[in-house]
Scaffold this motif. Sequence first.
Motif, PDB file in Angstrom:
ATOM      1  N   PRO A   1     -40.522  85.863 116.898  1.00 56.55           N
ATOM      2  CA  PRO A   1     -40.479  87.319 116.762  1.00 56.55           C
ATOM      3  C   PRO A   1     -40.869  87.741 115.355  1.00 56.55           C
ATOM      4  O   PRO A   1     -40.727  86.988 114.395  1.00 56.55           O
ATOM      5  N   VAL A   2     -41.362  88.967 115.244  1.00 57.50           N
ATOM      6  CA  VAL A   2     -41.788  89.526 113.958  1.00 57.50           C
ATOM      7  C   VAL A   2     -40.837  90.656 113.584  1.00 57.50           C
ATOM      8  O   VAL A   2     -40.696  91.617 114.349  1.00 57.50           O
ATOM      9  N   LEU A   3     -40.174  90.540 112.438  1.00 59.31           N
ATOM     10  CA  LEU A   3     -39.284  91.617 112.002  1.00 59.31           C
ATOM     11  C   LEU A   3     -40.107  92.840 111.645  1.00 59.31           C
ATOM     12  O   LEU A   3     -41.128  92.749 110.942  1.00 59.31           O
ATOM     13  N   LEU A   4     -39.650  94.006 112.091  1.00 63.03           N
ATOM     14  CA  LEU A   4     -40.409  95.231 111.850  1.00 63.03           C
ATOM     15  C   LEU A   4     -40.539  95.538 110.362  1.00 63.03           C
ATOM     16  O   LEU A   4     -41.532  96.100 109.919  1.00 63.03           O
ATOM     17  N   LYS A   5     -39.543  95.162 109.579  1.00 62.90           N
ATOM     18  CA  LYS A   5     -39.579  95.443 108.151  1.00 62.90           C
ATOM     19  C   LYS A   5     -40.717  94.694 107.456  1.00 62.90           C
ATOM     20  O   LYS A   5     -41.117  95.061 106.348  1.00 62.90           O
ATOM     21  N   ASP A   6     -41.263  93.652 108.095  1.00 64.06           N
ATOM     22  CA  ASP A   6     -42.328  92.856 107.511  1.00 64.06           C
ATOM     23  C   ASP A   6     -43.707  93.301 107.967  1.00 64.06           C
ATOM     24  O   ASP A   6     -44.690  92.587 107.794  1.00 64.06           O
ATOM     25  N   THR A   7     -43.794  94.485 108.587  1.00 65.42           N
ATOM     26  CA  THR A   7     -45.071  95.021 109.049  1.00 65.42           C
ATOM     27  C   THR A   7     -45.378  96.326 108.327  1.00 65.42           C
ATOM     28  O   THR A   7     -44.536  96.887 107.625  1.00 65.42           O
ATOM     29  N   LYS A   8     -46.593  96.840 108.539  1.00 62.06           N
ATOM     30  CA  LYS A   8     -47.003  98.089 107.892  1.00 62.06           C
ATOM     31  C   LYS A   8     -46.276  99.299 108.458  1.00 62.06           C
ATOM     32  O   LYS A   8     -46.321 100.378 107.872  1.00 62.06           O
ATOM     33  N   PHE A   9     -45.607  99.126 109.596  1.00 66.38           N
ATOM     34  CA  PHE A   9     -44.780 100.202 110.150  1.00 66.38           C
ATOM     35  C   PHE A   9     -43.727 100.630 109.134  1.00 66.38           C
ATOM     36  O   PHE A   9     -43.336 101.800 109.078  1.00 66.38           O
ATOM     37  N   ALA A  10     -43.266  99.684 108.302  1.00 70.89           N
ATOM     38  CA  ALA A  10     -42.226  99.973 107.309  1.00 70.89           C
ATOM     39  C   ALA A  10     -42.727 100.887 106.197  1.00 70.89           C
ATOM     40  O   ALA A  10     -41.916 101.377 105.397  1.00 70.89           O
ATOM     41  N   ASN A  11     -44.043 101.150 106.134  1.00 70.37           N
ATOM     42  CA  ASN A  11     -44.556 102.113 105.164  1.00 70.37           C
ATOM     43  C   ASN A  11     -44.173 103.534 105.541  1.00 70.37           C
ATOM     44  O   ASN A  11     -44.163 104.425 104.692  1.00 70.37           O
TER      45      ASN A  11
ATOM     46  N   VAL B   1     -34.215  94.694 114.521  1.00 69.22           N
ATOM     47  CA  VAL B   1     -35.386  95.503 114.853  1.00 69.22           C
ATOM     48  C   VAL B   1     -36.605  94.602 114.717  1.00 69.22           C
ATOM     49  O   VAL B   1     -37.001  94.249 113.608  1.00 69.22           O
ATOM     50  N   PHE B   2     -37.221  94.237 115.839  1.00 66.34           N
ATOM     51  CA  PHE B   2     -38.252  93.211 115.799  1.00 66.34           C
ATOM     52  C   PHE B   2     -39.257  93.399 116.932  1.00 66.34           C
ATOM     53  O   PHE B   2     -38.988  94.069 117.935  1.00 66.34           O
ATOM     54  N   ILE B   3     -40.435  92.794 116.748  1.00 63.56           N
ATOM     55  CA  ILE B   3     -41.461  92.750 117.793  1.00 63.56           C
ATOM     56  C   ILE B   3     -41.347  91.407 118.496  1.00 63.56           C
ATOM     57  O   ILE B   3     -41.251  90.360 117.853  1.00 63.56           O
ATOM     58  N   THR B   4     -41.350  91.444 119.814  1.00 62.21           N
ATOM     59  CA  THR B   4     -41.253  90.195 120.566  1.00 62.21           C
ATOM     60  C   THR B   4     -42.033  90.321 121.865  1.00 62.21           C
ATOM     61  O   THR B   4     -42.547  91.406 122.203  1.00 62.21           O
TER      62      THR B   4
ATOM     63  N   ASP C   1     -42.844  90.814 125.691  1.00 60.37           N
ATOM     64  CA  ASP C   1     -42.248  91.506 126.828  1.00 60.37           C
ATOM     65  C   ASP C   1     -41.710  90.451 127.786  1.00 60.37           C
ATOM     66  O   ASP C   1     -42.445  89.561 128.210  1.00 60.37           O
ATOM     67  N   PRO C   2     -40.432  90.525 128.144  1.00 57.74           N
ATOM     68  CA  PRO C   2     -39.850  89.477 128.997  1.00 57.74           C
ATOM     69  C   PRO C   2     -40.429  89.427 130.400  1.00 57.74           C
ATOM     70  O   PRO C   2     -40.260  88.422 131.098  1.00 57.74           O
ATOM     71  N   LEU C   3     -41.108  90.481 130.833  1.00 55.57           N
ATOM     72  CA  LEU C   3     -41.651  90.497 132.195  1.00 55.57           C
ATOM     73  C   LEU C   3     -43.166  90.387 132.241  1.00 55.57           C
ATOM     74  O   LEU C   3     -43.749  90.300 133.324  1.00 55.57           O
ATOM     75  N   ARG C   4     -43.836  90.426 131.048  1.00 55.64           N
ATOM     76  CA  ARG C   4     -45.298  90.352 131.028  1.00 55.64           C
ATOM     77  C   ARG C   4     -45.745  89.424 129.910  1.00 55.64           C
ATOM     78  O   ARG C   4     -45.434  89.656 128.743  1.00 55.64           O
ATOM     79  N   LYS C   5     -46.500  88.403 130.255  1.00 55.80           N
ATOM     80  CA  LYS C   5     -46.932  87.441 129.249  1.00 55.80           C
ATOM     81  C   LYS C   5     -47.994  88.004 128.317  1.00 55.80           C
ATOM     82  O   LYS C   5     -48.212  87.472 127.233  1.00 55.80           O
ATOM     83  N   ASP C   6     -48.686  89.066 128.738  1.00 56.42           N
ATOM     84  CA  ASP C   6     -49.788  89.577 127.942  1.00 56.42           C
ATOM     85  C   ASP C   6     -49.395  90.802 127.122  1.00 56.42           C
ATOM     86  O   ASP C   6     -50.242  91.560 126.679  1.00 56.42           O
ATOM     87  N   ALA C   7     -48.092  91.018 126.901  1.00 56.50           N
ATOM     88  CA  ALA C   7     -47.655  92.222 126.194  1.00 56.50           C
ATOM     89  C   ALA C   7     -46.511  91.906 125.248  1.00 56.50           C
ATOM     90  O   ALA C   7     -45.743  90.966 125.448  1.00 56.50           O
ATOM     91  N   THR C   8     -46.401  92.725 124.211  1.00 55.34           N
ATOM     92  CA  THR C   8     -45.259  92.668 123.302  1.00 55.34           C
ATOM     93  C   THR C   8     -44.587  94.037 123.284  1.00 55.34           C
ATOM     94  O   THR C   8     -45.152  95.028 123.740  1.00 55.34           O
ATOM     95  N   ASN C   9     -43.364  94.078 122.774  1.00 58.83           N
ATOM     96  CA  ASN C   9     -42.618  95.336 122.628  1.00 58.83           C
ATOM     97  C   ASN C   9     -41.894  95.332 121.298  1.00 58.83           C
ATOM     98  O   ASN C   9     -41.581  94.271 120.753  1.00 58.83           O
ATOM     99  N   LEU C  10     -41.612  96.516 120.805  1.00 56.17           N
ATOM    100  CA  LEU C  10     -40.604  96.662 119.763  1.00 56.17           C
ATOM    101  C   LEU C  10     -39.245  96.589 120.458  1.00 56.17           C
ATOM    102  O   LEU C  10     -39.053  97.217 121.501  1.00 56.17           O
TER     103      LEU C  10
END
Length: 423
Positions: A87-97, A123-126, A128-137
Amino acid sequence: MIPHVSIIPTLSIILTIISQVYANDPKCDCYIVSGPEPGYFQNYRFWDFRYMPPEPKLAKEYDFPPLGNDGDTIKHDGDAGPLLKTPVLLKDTKFANEWVVQSWSRGSSSLFPIRLVNSEQNVFITNDPLRKDATNLVMRTTRLEDHSSTAEIETQSRNILHCSIRVKLRLFGGDAILQPPISGKSTSGQDENECQEGGELVEPEVLASPPGGACAGIFTYYDTASESDIEILTSDPPNRIHYANQPDYDFAKDEMIPGASTVVDLPVQWTSWTTHRLDWFSKDSLWWVDGIMHDRKTYSVPYHPSMLVINLWSDGGNWTGNMAVGDCVYMGIEWIEIAYNATTDGADISDELPNRRHPNHFLNTANIANEFAREGDPEKLSDNSGESDGKEETAVPRECRVACRIDDVQHNGFPEVVWDYST
């Protein structure tokens, strides 16, 4: 055939360029929204969490551009597996700007028995538990032995003055998602990583319903007396939602204030993907789900410049209820969209604070466009004097020669021109 992994950086770059072209289109002087009193706003942002590049370097620079095909993510080879390995922590992305992931805490009291601790790990990007081709916040709250680990994000800007915010979300429980541990240990020494039991994650066909005792919120905030709320309580039936303008409780009389809050039973459940919308106008607050308005209030409409907040929390109090130790609640978010005005805009076309005379911000812009089209007189758009001839709709600021709608568009995140009098 070009290997799958080699095209991901190119796709990321292309999507970022598309985001900059459409979300910041210089042709759009203002943005209008659907509804009985469409407003127009000078600023627009759209963050789409449905595709996160798996490479760490790309993830840190990703701009969360809107995907070109609403409802579908980039298609991958069926054997490629999940997008993210960690997973990617949201604070480590440009969204945190533009948004701040909160880390403050609040002690317990007689009204709020459980200590509340916001964590950046929640708060992280991971995937989607039901779709292999998607991610969610994903936002997460966990009940630990002596406190609740909670999640909150707030806009960097605290000078938003009127807006329309939309969030496509769902709430769920269980532990079948790739997630980071909760940092540290509780004061009792309990391991805080209660939601992950280790081993291979099960791929469910249906996500578990969230346990009771948590609250998900989307709201504008200046202070507790100047605030508009969307709130979901996981102890409620899964189609019930709460709308309010604060204050909604009279502590002197120990009773709810009439007209301040509404409980609505929706035709859809918040455990499935639904788009929740809050319009903050100068005289009205409007609440929508999936394009249908469910409530409208004139009571205590906020008038202070504010920030926007999204959170998921529990404190064991009367409002949220109490989660059982070890319980976890998740809120998945596909995208966030806002159209807004700010007090620092060079030519503010929003309604201003009380006692400031200004042409009405919330004109029926669709009718204006039709009238000008019939008369063929675009010069009327330049009347910004504030004087009125009895037709309020003629007082349109000069700055809004090109209007773009954000509702009823082909793809969410791609505003479309409604009228153009720039030439």
